[in-house]
Structures are given as structure tokens and as C-alpha cells.
Design a protein around this motif. Structure first.
Motif, PDB file in Angstrom:
ATOM      1  N   GLU A 132       0.833  -1.203   0.000  1.00 18.53           N
ATOM      2  CA  GLU A 132       0.000   0.000   0.000  1.00 18.53           C
ATOM      3  C   GLU A 132       0.871   1.258   0.000  1.00 18.53           C
ATOM      4  N   ALA A 133       1.964   1.236   0.744  1.00 18.56           N
ATOM      5  CA  ALA A 133       2.876   2.388   0.780  1.00 18.56           C
ATOM      6  C   ALA A 133       3.517   2.606  -0.594  1.00 18.56           C
ATOM      7  N   ILE A 134       3.936   1.529  -1.235  1.00 20.10           N
ATOM      8  CA  ILE A 134       4.523   1.635  -2.579  1.00 20.10           C
ATOM      9  C   ILE A 134       3.500   2.210  -3.553  1.00 20.10           C
ATOM     10  N   MET A 135       2.286   1.686  -3.534  1.00 20.98           N
ATOM     11  CA  MET A 135       1.259   2.153  -4.465  1.00 20.98           C
ATOM     12  C   MET A 135       0.900   3.612  -4.221  1.00 20.98           C
ATOM     13  N   GLU A 136       0.775   4.015  -2.973  1.00 22.13           N
ATOM     14  CA  GLU A 136       0.452   5.404  -2.669  1.00 22.13           C
ATOM     15  C   GLU A 136       1.588   6.326  -3.124  1.00 22.13           C
ATOM     16  N   ASN A 137       2.810   5.918  -2.917  1.00 22.00           N
ATOM     17  CA  ASN A 137       3.963   6.712  -3.332  1.00 22.00           C
ATOM     18  C   ASN A 137       4.028   6.844  -4.849  1.00 22.00           C
ATOM     19  N   THR A 138       3.732   5.779  -5.569  1.00 17.51           N
ATOM     20  CA  THR A 138       3.789   5.842  -7.028  1.00 17.51           C
ATOM     21  C   THR A 138       2.675   6.726  -7.588  1.00 17.51           C
ATOM     22  N   VAL A 139       1.514   6.717  -6.956  1.00 16.22           N
ATOM     23  CA  VAL A 139       0.425   7.594  -7.397  1.00 16.22           C
ATOM     24  C   VAL A 139       0.812   9.055  -7.173  1.00 16.22           C
ATOM     25  N   LEU A 140       1.358   9.360  -6.001  1.00 18.18           N
ATOM     26  CA  LEU A 140       1.759  10.729  -5.685  1.00 18.18           C
ATOM     27  C   LEU A 140       2.856  11.246  -6.621  1.00 18.18           C
ATOM     28  N   ASN A 141       3.729  10.355  -7.079  1.00 19.62           N
ATOM     29  CA  ASN A 141       4.848  10.751  -7.931  1.00 19.62           C
ATOM     30  C   ASN A 141       4.645  10.424  -9.405  1.00 19.62           C
ATOM     31  N   ALA A 142       3.442  10.019  -9.785  1.00 21.05           N
ATOM     32  CA  ALA A 142       3.073   9.730 -11.174  1.00 21.05           C
ATOM     33  C   ALA A 142       4.027   8.734 -11.833  1.00 21.05           C
ATOM     34  N   LYS A 143       4.293   7.627 -11.145  1.00 20.19           N
ATOM     35  CA  LYS A 143       5.137   6.558 -11.689  1.00 20.19           C
ATOM     36  C   LYS A 143       4.323   5.268 -11.738  1.00 20.19           C
ATOM     37  N   GLU A 144       4.785   4.347 -12.541  1.00 22.06           N
ATOM     38  CA  GLU A 144       4.149   3.037 -12.627  1.00 22.06           C
ATOM     39  C   GLU A 144       5.148   1.983 -12.177  1.00 22.06           C
ATOM     40  N   VAL A 145       4.684   1.044 -11.355  1.00 18.19           N
ATOM     41  CA  VAL A 145       5.544  -0.037 -10.886  1.00 18.19           C
ATOM     42  C   VAL A 145       4.891  -1.381 -11.192  1.00 18.19           C
ATOM     43  N   THR A 146       5.726  -2.405 -11.200  1.00 15.01           N
ATOM     44  CA  THR A 146       5.269  -3.772 -11.407  1.00 15.01           C
ATOM     45  C   THR A 146       5.787  -4.613 -10.256  1.00 15.01           C
ATOM     46  N   PHE A 147       4.917  -5.440  -9.705  1.00 19.47           N
ATOM     47  CA  PHE A 147       5.314  -6.363  -8.645  1.00 19.47           C
ATOM     48  C   PHE A 147       5.819  -7.635  -9.319  1.00 19.47           C
ATOM     49  N   ILE A 148       7.140  -7.808  -9.341  1.00 16.90           N
ATOM     50  CA  ILE A 148       7.767  -8.955 -10.005  1.00 16.90           C
ATOM     51  C   ILE A 148       7.610 -10.219  -9.161  1.00 16.90           C
ATOM     52  N   LYS A 149       8.020 -10.153  -7.933  1.00 17.02           N
ATOM     53  CA  LYS A 149       7.933 -11.283  -7.004  1.00 17.02           C
ATOM     54  C   LYS A 149       6.936 -10.869  -5.931  1.00 17.02           C
ATOM     55  N   ASN A 150       5.915 -11.667  -5.725  1.00 14.68           N
ATOM     56  CA  ASN A 150       4.878 -11.288  -4.785  1.00 14.68           C
ATOM     57  C   ASN A 150       4.337 -12.555  -4.126  1.00 14.68           C
ATOM     58  N   ASP A 151       4.959 -12.968  -3.003  1.00 17.03           N
ATOM     59  CA  ASP A 151       4.462 -14.143  -2.288  1.00 17.03           C
ATOM     60  C   ASP A 151       4.361 -13.828  -0.796  1.00 17.03           C
TER      61      ASP A 151
END
Length: 73
Positions: free
Chosen positions: A21-40
Motif C-alpha cells: 500500500e505504501a509503494i502504491m500510494e507513493n507511485t500515485v503521488l509521484n506519477a510513476k508506474e511499478v510492477t510487482f515482479i515477485k509477490n508471495d
């Protein structure tokens, strides 16, 4: 969280959902897109979708029920 917030190596989270949630909120605020490569259940690896060089790895700390950022570029 504000636009100038910076993640740091060693930063702790009680659950991985809190980190995501922190990563997603930060990316929205900074207008960036991220991908979760490893997610377990034990680790999450996040990279920038726009090839900006952002890489963050957060994983479980031994037997503790906490998660820490181990790698950050």
C-alpha cells in the motif's frame, strides 16, 4: 504520506500488505508506474515499469513477524 517521502533500506513493516500500500500510494503521488515482479508470502520485489531504475525488495526478517526493505535502488 507526502510526495517527498523516501523509502530507506532497513525500513520496517508489520505486514507485506502495508508495504504494498505504501509503494502504491507513493507511485500515485509521484506519477510513476511499478510492477510487482515477485509477490508471495515472504517477499515482494517491485520495479519501475518505465525503466527508471527503481528496484525495491522487501522480505521477512528471520523468524520475526516483521518485514524490512533489503534492497533499494
Amino acid at each position: 504520506m507526502c510526495k517527498d517521502f523516501e523509502f530507506k533500506v532497513g525500513m520496517g513493516f508489520s505486514i507485506l500488505t502495508q508495504f504494498k500500500e505504501a509503494i502504491m500510494e507513493n507511485t500515485v503521488l509521484n506519477a510513476k508506474e511499478v510492477t510487482f515482479i515477485k509477490n508471495d508470502k515472504k517477499k515482494v520485489r517491485v520495479v519501475c515499469s518505465q525503466n527508471c531504475g527503481f528496484l525495491c525488495l522487501c522480505n521477512k526478517c528471520g523468524r520475526d513477524e516483521t518485514y524490512r526493505i533489503k534492497t533499494l535502488f
